[in-house]
Design an enzyme around this catalytic site. Structure first.
Site, PDB file in Angstrom:
ATOM      1  N   LYS A 194       8.717 -36.372 -16.316  1.00  0.00           N
ATOM      2  CA  LYS A 194       8.709 -35.417 -16.843  1.00  0.00           C
ATOM      3  C   LYS A 194       8.919 -34.146 -16.564  1.00  0.00           C
ATOM      4  O   LYS A 194       9.152 -32.657 -16.753  1.00  0.00           O
ATOM      5  CB  LYS A 194       7.521 -35.379 -16.720  1.00  0.00           C
ATOM      6  CG  LYS A 194       6.189 -34.396 -18.239  1.00  0.00           C
ATOM      7  CD  LYS A 194       6.902 -34.155 -19.135  1.00  0.00           C
ATOM      8  CE  LYS A 194       6.570 -32.936 -20.123  1.00  0.00           C
ATOM      9  NZ  LYS A 194       5.649 -32.071 -20.153  1.00  0.00           N
ATOM     10  N   HIS A 237      12.299 -33.667 -16.816  1.00  0.00           N
ATOM     11  CA  HIS A 237      13.017 -33.218 -18.849  1.00  0.00           C
ATOM     12  C   HIS A 237      12.769 -32.150 -18.595  1.00  0.00           C
ATOM     13  O   HIS A 237      13.092 -31.088 -19.399  1.00  0.00           O
ATOM     14  CB  HIS A 237      11.757 -34.273 -19.339  1.00  0.00           C
ATOM     15  CG  HIS A 237      11.366 -34.147 -20.915  1.00  0.00           C
ATOM     16  ND1 HIS A 237      10.572 -32.759 -20.820  1.00  0.00           N
ATOM     17  CD2 HIS A 237      11.433 -34.487 -21.707  1.00  0.00           C
ATOM     18  CE1 HIS A 237      10.384 -32.163 -22.120  1.00  0.00           C
ATOM     19  NE2 HIS A 237      10.957 -33.062 -23.146  1.00  0.00           N
ATOM     20  N   ASN A 238      11.630 -31.621 -18.360  1.00  0.00           N
ATOM     21  CA  ASN A 238      11.576 -30.096 -18.305  1.00  0.00           C
ATOM     22  C   ASN A 238      12.427 -29.548 -18.443  1.00  0.00           C
ATOM     23  O   ASN A 238      12.984 -28.047 -18.272  1.00  0.00           O
ATOM     24  CB  ASN A 238      10.081 -29.911 -18.363  1.00  0.00           C
ATOM     25  CG  ASN A 238       8.642 -29.802 -18.700  1.00  0.00           C
ATOM     26  OD1 ASN A 238       9.030 -31.372 -19.295  1.00  0.00           O
ATOM     27  ND2 ASN A 238       7.378 -29.576 -18.220  1.00  0.00           N
ATOM     28  N   GLU A 259      15.390 -29.227 -19.855  1.00  0.00           N
ATOM     29  CA  GLU A 259      14.557 -28.575 -21.731  1.00  0.00           C
ATOM     30  C   GLU A 259      14.810 -26.986 -21.027  1.00  0.00           C
ATOM     31  O   GLU A 259      15.344 -25.976 -22.018  1.00  0.00           O
ATOM     32  CB  GLU A 259      12.806 -28.831 -21.278  1.00  0.00           C
ATOM     33  CG  GLU A 259      12.405 -28.137 -22.896  1.00  0.00           C
ATOM     34  CD  GLU A 259      10.539 -28.176 -22.616  1.00  0.00           C
ATOM     35  OE1 GLU A 259      10.177 -27.259 -22.888  1.00  0.00           O
ATOM     36  OE2 GLU A 259      10.902 -29.220 -22.444  1.00  0.00           O
TER      37      GLU A 259
END
Length: 481
Positions: free
Chosen positions: A184, A187-188, A191
């Site tokens: 995660k 992922h960020n 992002e």
């Protein structure tokens, strides 16, 4: 009284929406919030008439759960998570499961997994991505922690998760201890890179080409129909369609240019530095938010420092197409950096991550969901051991097709004085990765000169040191025992 299938602590927006998601799929959910008014308002409001049990103490929450008891925390990362866990532990029995669904640092999740397993409990640290809409309608869920806990939450998690076109859930077991929260985090970080790249594309089109909000809307709408099809391009399109009711100005132009951050992008960069993995595009995206935060200082500097401030004089439509290609190529490099970091972390921590599964989990529900994640999944399916996405035929071809336009955009932005740190760093990453020889030989000579740090030679094995201050041009490199 029927026992609840799961308990959830923390009724902020994400927590509330996850509860409603679970309940809509047939699960009974017990809820608790530190503020009892929050619990009352939720159960009497959005949760009214549903299979939701409001509780007003942790004891009541735990007592309302079926065995094994599953308690999900949606509270602020850091010490609040530890506080709630400490309060829960005396109330739980061996085999019960604690789930942290917040944005916790993966190192904390590793520690918590070990501590709870010592007490006979099971722990899951899971990334949940998709914002409040995703939480309600189907997020991407990235669980890791105690492997024994997965069978007890698999059905629930995969039921409430987003689904790709063939119905596959955007949720798979990631790995042991902190693996889920690490995925995660990356992922960020990706992002951050995506958002900065899109913002730079907007900045070029606004300042170099003078595009209006309507023209920007139409451009992003067209891009969203092609290879750049993604959630972030989609919402960017929508942003340019909003105008302020009072002034009639595009809403985006009335927003102060200072970007916030919650730390996950920084964690990605810090971990990359710790593991010795190059993630320059992600890191430049973090730095861009940092420099945006010194708004007053930048405003003052604008009155003192000079630079070009010109418009692009070539064909507008051709340059817009070049920006589109530059954005896609930069995006590929940013994802390549993120997956390279995942690979090194998997090796370092023994997680055995499945990169194709990770790409699939990000294909729906989450903020970086995009069409080309399917291509990433297929690339890893074809070669699970590939060291970098840039080496796969599909992405190599994209770079080759986009390279001329990419270089034009970066060079033009520099000539016009427009900052594009993410575009530039992505191109520099590509150029560094594709060269078999970099200037690090001189850097290593410098290190050996001032600190006797030694070096290796290209023509013979071993470790060497040179006495650089020896008079005369001809010196010997001496092997170091």
């Amino acid at each position: 009284m029927k026992k609840a299938d799961i308990g959830l602590i923390g009724l902020a927006v994400m927590g509330e929406n996850l509860v409603l998601n679970m309940e809509s799929h047939g699960y009974t959910v017990a809820v608790y919030n530190r503020s009892s008014d929050k619990t009352k308002n939720f159960t009497a409001g959005r949760g009214s008439g549903k299979n939701i049990i409001g509780t007003y103490s942790l004891e009541e929450l735990v007592d309302s759960l079926a065995v094994p008891k599953r308690v999900m925390l949606m509270v602020k990362a850091g010490s609040p998570v530890d506080t709630v866990i400490d309060q829960l532990k005396p109330l739980l029995n061996k085999g019960d499961i604690v789930i942290d669904g917040g944005n916790s640092h993966f190192a904390d999740t590793m520690r918590r997994t070990e501590e709870l397993e010592k007490d006979g409990l099971l722990f899951i640290g899971t990334g949940v991505s998709g914002g409040e809409e995703g939480a309600l309608k189907g997020p991407s869920i990235m669980p890791g922690g105690s492997p024994e806990a997965w069978p007890h939450v698999k059905e629930l998690f995969q039921t409430i998760a987003a689904k790709v076109e063939d119905g596959t859930p955007c949720c798979q077991w990631v790995g042991a201890n902190g693996a889920g929260h690490f995925v995660k985090t990356v992922h960020n970080g990706i992002e951050y890179g995506d958002m900065q790249l899109i913002s730079e594309a907007y900045f070029i089109m606004k300042h170099a080409l003078g595009l209006s909000a309507e023209e920007l809307h139409d451009t992003f709408a067209r891009w969203n129909e092609g290879d750049l099809d993604s959630y972030l391009i989609e919402i960017t399109r929508d942003i340019f369609s909003k105008y302020d009711r009072d002034t009639g100005e595009p809403m985006v132009e009335l927003i102060l240019d200072t970007a916030g951050q919650k730390g996950t992008g920084k964690w990605t960069s810090q971990t990359a530095l710790d593991l010795g993995v190059a993630t320059p595009t992600i890191t430049e995206a973090v730095f861009a938010r940092c420099i945006s935060a010194i708004k007053d200082e930048r405003t003052a500097a604008e009155q003192v420092l000079s630079g070009p401030d010109e418009r692009y004089t070539g064909d507008t439509h051709t340059f817009i197409d070049a920006i589109q290609q530059a954005l896609y190529a930069s995006k590929v490099c940013s994802y390549a950096q993120g997956f390279a970091l995942l690979r090194e972390a998997s090796r370092e921590y023994g997680w055995e991550l499945d990169y194709g599964d990770i790409a699939l989990m990000w294909r729906g529900g989450c903020i970086i969901r995009a069409r080309f994640l399917e291509d990433i999944k297929e690339a890893f399916a074809a070669d699970p051991e590939v060291k970098n996405l840039l080496l796969t035929p599909y992405f190599k071809n994209i770079i080759e097709q986009s390279q001329t336009s990419w270089r034009l955009v970066v060079a033009t932005a520099a000539q016009l004085g427009l900052p594009v740190p993410a575009f530039s760093s992505a191109l520099n990453y590509y150029d560094s990765y594709r060269r078999g020889r970099l200037p690090a030989n001189l850097l290593q000579a410098q290190r050996d000169y001032f600190g006797a740090h030694t070096y290796q030679r290209v023509d013979r094995p071993g470790t060497f040191h040179t006495e650089w201050l020896t008079p005369g041009p001809h010196v010997t490199s001496n092997p170091v025992e």
